[in-house]
Motif scaffolding. Structure first.
Motif, PDB file in Angstrom:
ATOM      1  N   ALA A 163      65.623  25.340  50.007  1.00  0.00           N
ATOM      2  CA  ALA A 163      65.751  26.645  49.360  1.00  0.00           C
ATOM      3  C   ALA A 163      64.492  26.993  48.583  1.00  0.00           C
ATOM      4  O   ALA A 163      64.118  28.165  48.476  1.00  0.00           O
ATOM      5  N   SER A 164      63.796  25.987  48.041  1.00  0.00           N
ATOM      6  CA  SER A 164      62.626  26.250  47.216  1.00  0.00           C
ATOM      7  C   SER A 164      61.497  26.924  48.006  1.00  0.00           C
ATOM      8  O   SER A 164      60.732  27.703  47.438  1.00  0.00           O
ATOM      9  N   ILE A 165      61.400  26.654  49.309  1.00  0.00           N
ATOM     10  CA  ILE A 165      60.367  27.303  50.128  1.00  0.00           C
ATOM     11  C   ILE A 165      60.596  28.808  50.148  1.00  0.00           C
ATOM     12  O   ILE A 165      59.697  29.595  49.851  1.00  0.00           O
ATOM     13  N   LEU A 166      61.815  29.214  50.484  1.00  0.00           N
ATOM     14  CA  LEU A 166      62.129  30.644  50.539  1.00  0.00           C
ATOM     15  C   LEU A 166      62.084  31.263  49.149  1.00  0.00           C
ATOM     16  O   LEU A 166      61.569  32.364  48.966  1.00  0.00           O
ATOM     17  N   ASP A 167      62.594  30.550  48.157  1.00  0.00           N
ATOM     18  CA  ASP A 167      62.581  31.046  46.784  1.00  0.00           C
ATOM     19  C   ASP A 167      61.155  31.342  46.322  1.00  0.00           C
ATOM     20  O   ASP A 167      60.887  32.382  45.716  1.00  0.00           O
ATOM     21  N   THR A 168      60.221  30.469  46.645  1.00  0.00           N
ATOM     22  CA  THR A 168      58.814  30.655  46.264  1.00  0.00           C
ATOM     23  C   THR A 168      58.221  31.875  46.963  1.00  0.00           C
ATOM     24  O   THR A 168      57.507  32.671  46.338  1.00  0.00           O
ATOM     25  N   LEU A 169      58.521  32.038  48.247  1.00  0.00           N
ATOM     26  CA  LEU A 169      58.010  33.193  48.986  1.00  0.00           C
ATOM     27  C   LEU A 169      58.562  34.492  48.428  1.00  0.00           C
ATOM     28  O   LEU A 169      57.823  35.469  48.231  1.00  0.00           O
ATOM     29  N   VAL A 170      59.860  34.523  48.181  1.00  0.00           N
ATOM     30  CA  VAL A 170      60.493  35.724  47.636  1.00  0.00           C
ATOM     31  C   VAL A 170      59.932  36.060  46.268  1.00  0.00           C
ATOM     32  O   VAL A 170      59.565  37.210  45.990  1.00  0.00           O
ATOM     33  N   ALA A 171      59.824  35.064  45.397  1.00  0.00           N
ATOM     34  CA  ALA A 171      59.294  35.290  44.044  1.00  0.00           C
ATOM     35  C   ALA A 171      57.879  35.834  44.085  1.00  0.00           C
ATOM     36  O   ALA A 171      57.513  36.713  43.298  1.00  0.00           O
ATOM     37  N   ALA A 172      57.060  35.324  44.995  1.00  0.00           N
ATOM     38  CA  ALA A 172      55.680  35.796  45.107  1.00  0.00           C
ATOM     39  C   ALA A 172      55.623  37.260  45.538  1.00  0.00           C
ATOM     40  O   ALA A 172      54.823  38.041  45.013  1.00  0.00           O
TER      41      ALA A 172
END
Length: 193
Positions: A178-187
């Motif tokens: 989940a952290s991969i997608l979370d990082t992309l979304v946050a960016a």
């Protein structure tokens, strides 16, 4: 002339026997119902993003949805179908990121490429998915709209669209955390701030 034809045929057969990963999976009798691609994340700089993706479809609940409905918000679009093992495995991760960003200028939309609405609804209930999915089996219009902007090479594929509806990131294959997608979304959300 016959010698030239034989040489061309031999060259063609040699070209068809290239030992790549997808061909190898097929030769090994892949019976999973999908061909797995290698996991890959691609981020696209703001200056390099193409035009906004324009689409419209109908969800598993019969509701119309279009790119206009999502305009102004970062949108995660996930291409999936119910019998896809990696789609099942990544479903809770997608829902987790959706729950973390819901109400913060972020939308999630699935694009079911194979199933009828009842199957998609059952999948959502069984896997705890609360965001809608377009049913795209009939005319593939939504898939085609996105394929005009970026390769959709494997199922699942997950895209992150910026607030203008342009593709900002692409995840090919099963989401590993989940952290991969979370990082992309946050960016991408931070770009609009």
């Amino acid at each position: 002339m016959a010698a030239a034809a034989a040489a061309l045929l031999a060259l063609g057969l040699t070209a068809c026997s290239v030992n790549d990963d997808l061909a190898q999976q097929y030769r090994e009798g892949n019976d999973k119902g999908f061909i797995a691609g290698e996991f890959q994340v691609v981020e696209i700089a703001e200056a390099d993003r193409g035009e906004p993706v324009v689409f419209e479809g109908v969800t598993e609940h019969g509701d119309a949805v279009s790119s206009d409905d999502l305009a102004g918000e970062v949108t995660v679009v996930n291409f999936w179908y119910a019998a896809c093992g990696p789609c099942i495995a990544e479903a809770p991760l997608l829902e987790q990121v959706w729950q973390e960003h819901e109400g913060q200028g972020v939308q999630f939309l699935g694009v079911n490429i194979y199933d009828q609405p009842a199957t998609a609804r059952s999948f959502a209930v069984e896997n705890g998915i609360s965001y809608p999915s377009v049913i795209d089996i009939e005319d593939k219009a939504v898939s085609f709209a996105f394929a005009q902007a970026t390769p959709i090479q494997a199922t699942p594929t997950t895209l992150v669209l910026d607030a203008e509806g342009r593709i900002a990131a692409r995840i090919i294959g099963q989401l590993e955390s989940a952290s991969i997608l979370d990082t992309l979304v946050a960016a991408v959300v931070a770009e609009s701030a």
